[in-house]
Structures are given as structure tokens and as C-alpha cells.
Design a protein around this motif. Structure first.
Motif, PDB file in Angstrom:
ATOM      1  N   HIS A  70       0.817  -1.224   0.000  1.00  0.00           N
ATOM      2  CA  HIS A  70       0.000   0.000   0.000  1.00  0.00           C
ATOM      3  C   HIS A  70       0.849   1.271   0.000  1.00  0.00           C
ATOM      4  CE1 HIS A  70      -3.571  -2.415   0.547  1.00  0.00           C
ATOM      5  NE2 HIS A  70      -2.969  -3.043   1.549  1.00  0.00           N
ATOM      6  N   TYR A  71       1.982   1.230  -0.721  1.00  0.00           N
ATOM      7  CA  TYR A  71       2.786   2.441  -0.868  1.00  0.00           C
ATOM      8  C   TYR A  71       2.086   3.365  -1.855  1.00  0.00           C
ATOM      9  CZ  TYR A  71       6.830   0.256   1.430  1.00  0.00           C
ATOM     10  OH  TYR A  71       7.678  -0.328   2.319  1.00  0.00           O
ATOM     11  N   GLY A  72       2.435   4.613  -1.846  1.00  0.00           N
ATOM     12  CA  GLY A  72       1.830   5.588  -2.739  1.00  0.00           C
ATOM     13  C   GLY A  72       2.309   5.431  -4.173  1.00  0.00           C
ATOM     14  N   TYR A  73       1.523   6.000  -5.083  1.00  0.00           N
ATOM     15  CA  TYR A  73       1.847   5.926  -6.512  1.00  0.00           C
ATOM     16  C   TYR A  73       3.191   6.574  -6.814  1.00  0.00           C
ATOM     17  CZ  TYR A  73       1.629   6.714 -11.520  1.00  0.00           C
ATOM     18  OH  TYR A  73       1.931   6.752 -12.855  1.00  0.00           O
ATOM     19  N   ARG A  74       3.433   7.740  -6.219  1.00  0.00           N
ATOM     20  CA  ARG A  74       4.703   8.438  -6.466  1.00  0.00           C
ATOM     21  C   ARG A  74       5.880   7.632  -5.927  1.00  0.00           C
ATOM     22  NH1 ARG A  74       5.054  12.627  -9.870  1.00  0.00           N
ATOM     23  NH2 ARG A  74       6.542  13.636  -8.545  1.00  0.00           N
ATOM     24  N   THR A  75       5.687   6.957  -4.807  1.00  0.00           N
ATOM     25  CA  THR A  75       6.739   6.102  -4.260  1.00  0.00           C
ATOM     26  C   THR A  75       7.023   4.950  -5.220  1.00  0.00           C
ATOM     27  OG1 THR A  75       5.988   6.624  -2.033  1.00  0.00           O
ATOM     28  CG2 THR A  75       7.408   4.693  -2.277  1.00  0.00           C
ATOM     29  N   GLU A  76       5.958   4.367  -5.753  1.00  0.00           N
ATOM     30  CA  GLU A  76       6.115   3.283  -6.735  1.00  0.00           C
ATOM     31  C   GLU A  76       6.918   3.764  -7.937  1.00  0.00           C
ATOM     32  OE1 GLU A  76       3.284   0.989  -9.944  1.00  0.00           O
ATOM     33  OE2 GLU A  76       2.436   1.443  -7.980  1.00  0.00           O
ATOM     34  N   GLU A  77       6.537   4.915  -8.468  1.00  0.00           N
ATOM     35  CA  GLU A  77       7.246   5.449  -9.631  1.00  0.00           C
ATOM     36  C   GLU A  77       8.715   5.753  -9.306  1.00  0.00           C
ATOM     37  OE1 GLU A  77       6.164   5.643 -12.830  1.00  0.00           O
ATOM     38  OE2 GLU A  77       4.571   4.444 -11.932  1.00  0.00           O
ATOM     39  N   THR A  78       8.979   6.265  -8.120  1.00  0.00           N
ATOM     40  CA  THR A  78      10.352   6.567  -7.714  1.00  0.00           C
ATOM     41  C   THR A  78      11.178   5.301  -7.631  1.00  0.00           C
ATOM     42  OG1 THR A  78       9.590   8.496  -6.487  1.00  0.00           O
ATOM     43  CG2 THR A  78      11.769   7.640  -5.917  1.00  0.00           C
ATOM     44  N   TYR A  79      10.630   4.269  -7.017  1.00  0.00           N
ATOM     45  CA  TYR A  79      11.354   2.994  -6.897  1.00  0.00           C
ATOM     46  C   TYR A  79      11.609   2.371  -8.262  1.00  0.00           C
ATOM     47  CZ  TYR A  79      10.775   2.765  -1.785  1.00  0.00           C
ATOM     48  OH  TYR A  79      10.845   3.000  -0.447  1.00  0.00           O
ATOM     49  N   VAL A  80      10.622   2.435  -9.141  1.00  0.00           N
ATOM     50  CA  VAL A  80      10.784   1.869 -10.477  1.00  0.00           C
ATOM     51  C   VAL A  80      11.879   2.616 -11.240  1.00  0.00           C
ATOM     52  CG1 VAL A  80       9.640   1.597 -12.728  1.00  0.00           C
ATOM     53  CG2 VAL A  80       8.466   0.891 -10.630  1.00  0.00           C
ATOM     54  N   GLN A  81      11.864   3.951 -11.158  1.00  0.00           N
ATOM     55  CA  GLN A  81      12.899   4.732 -11.839  1.00  0.00           C
ATOM     56  C   GLN A  81      14.275   4.443 -11.260  1.00  0.00           C
ATOM     57  OE1 GLN A  81      12.652   6.571 -14.597  1.00  0.00           O
ATOM     58  NE2 GLN A  81      10.549   5.846 -14.662  1.00  0.00           N
ATOM     59  N   TRP A  82      14.368   4.265  -9.946  1.00  0.00           N
ATOM     60  CA  TRP A  82      15.643   3.958  -9.314  1.00  0.00           C
ATOM     61  C   TRP A  82      16.179   2.618  -9.816  1.00  0.00           C
ATOM     62  CZ3 TRP A  82      17.563   0.074  -6.228  1.00  0.00           C
ATOM     63  CH2 TRP A  82      18.803   0.315  -5.640  1.00  0.00           C
ATOM     64  N   VAL A  83      15.309   1.629  -9.910  1.00  0.00           N
ATOM     65  CA  VAL A  83      15.736   0.305 -10.395  1.00  0.00           C
ATOM     66  C   VAL A  83      16.158   0.387 -11.852  1.00  0.00           C
ATOM     67  CG1 VAL A  83      14.939  -2.037 -10.924  1.00  0.00           C
ATOM     68  CG2 VAL A  83      14.378  -0.998  -8.734  1.00  0.00           C
ATOM     69  N   LYS A  84      15.428   1.159 -12.655  1.00  0.00           N
ATOM     70  CA  LYS A  84      15.811   1.315 -14.060  1.00  0.00           C
ATOM     71  C   LYS A  84      17.193   1.951 -14.178  1.00  0.00           C
ATOM     72  CE  LYS A  84      11.284   1.723 -16.262  1.00  0.00           C
ATOM     73  NZ  LYS A  84      10.362   2.642 -16.981  1.00  0.00           N
ATOM     74  N   ARG A  85      17.439   3.018 -13.416  1.00  0.00           N
ATOM     75  CA  ARG A  85      18.759   3.667 -13.469  1.00  0.00           C
ATOM     76  C   ARG A  85      19.851   2.735 -12.986  1.00  0.00           C
ATOM     77  NH1 ARG A  85      15.934   8.137 -11.416  1.00  0.00           N
ATOM     78  NH2 ARG A  85      16.727   7.706  -9.332  1.00  0.00           N
ATOM     79  N   PHE A  86      19.595   2.017 -11.914  1.00  0.00           N
ATOM     80  CA  PHE A  86      20.599   1.102 -11.366  1.00  0.00           C
ATOM     81  C   PHE A  86      20.889  -0.013 -12.359  1.00  0.00           C
ATOM     82  CE2 PHE A  86      21.857  -2.656  -8.960  1.00  0.00           C
ATOM     83  CZ  PHE A  86      22.915  -2.152  -8.239  1.00  0.00           C
ATOM     84  N   ASP A  87      19.849  -0.569 -12.980  1.00  0.00           N
ATOM     85  CA  ASP A  87      20.006  -1.699 -13.912  1.00  0.00           C
ATOM     86  C   ASP A  87      20.762  -1.263 -15.158  1.00  0.00           C
ATOM     87  OD1 ASP A  87      19.596  -4.372 -14.763  1.00  0.00           O
ATOM     88  OD2 ASP A  87      17.960  -3.693 -16.043  1.00  0.00           O
ATOM     89  N   TYR A  88      20.439  -0.118 -15.719  1.00  0.00           N
ATOM     90  CA  TYR A  88      21.066   0.313 -16.961  1.00  0.00           C
ATOM     91  C   TYR A  88      22.494   0.796 -16.742  1.00  0.00           C
ATOM     92  CZ  TYR A  88      16.443   0.022 -19.030  1.00  0.00           C
ATOM     93  OH  TYR A  88      15.238  -0.416 -19.467  1.00  0.00           O
ATOM     94  N   ASN A  89      22.841   1.221 -15.539  1.00  0.00           N
ATOM     95  CA  ASN A  89      24.195   1.705 -15.281  1.00  0.00           C
ATOM     96  C   ASN A  89      25.131   0.615 -14.784  1.00  0.00           C
ATOM     97  OD1 ASN A  89      23.621   4.323 -16.065  1.00  0.00           O
ATOM     98  ND2 ASN A  89      22.856   4.872 -14.046  1.00  0.00           N
ATOM     99  N   SER A  90      24.610  -0.587 -14.595  1.00  0.00           N
ATOM    100  CA  SER A  90      25.449  -1.696 -14.102  1.00  0.00           C
ATOM    101  C   SER A  90      26.253  -2.309 -15.219  1.00  0.00           C
ATOM    102  CB  SER A  90      24.575  -2.767 -13.463  1.00  0.00           C
ATOM    103  OG  SER A  90      23.931  -2.253 -12.342  1.00  0.00           O
TER     104      SER A  90
END
Length: 60
Positions: free
Chosen positions: A40-60
């Protein structure tokens, strides 16, 4: 063999093939979104986490 007999054999084969196929595993980001929504996290939190994972994955 009659047409009805042939059709029943085809249905049996198709049914068995469907049972043997495993469902595709969910993609990482879909799994992440599912967990975030279950918590039950907020939508903005979900979007932030998804963007963080995308940045982490693409920069690895």
C-alpha cells in the motif's frame, strides 16, 4: 476413424499441451510494482522505486 473421434483426440492433445506449458515469469519491474502495491505504498513512491531500479540496472 470418425470426425468426432478425431476431434476428441485433437482436444485431448491441445489440453495436455496447455497443461505442460509453464506460465512466463513476471518481469522484474512488474514484480516490484506488485510488491509495492501489496504494501500500500503511494503511486509516487512506486514510480520513484521503479525509476531507481531502471537507473541502477542500466548503469550496471
Amino acid at each position: 476413424m470418425s470426425m468426432a473421434g478425431t476431434m476428441s483426440i485433437i482436444k485431448y492433445i491441445l489440453c495436455c499441451d496447455c497443461m505442460l506449458m509453464e506460465p512466463r515469469p513476471k518481469k522484474l519491474l512488474d514484480q516490484l510494482r506488485e510488491v509495492i502495491r501489496l504494501k500500500h505504498y503511494g503511486y509516487r513512491t512506486e514510480e520513484t522505486y521503479v525509476q531507481w531500479v531502471k537507473r541502477f540496472d542500466y548503469n550496471s
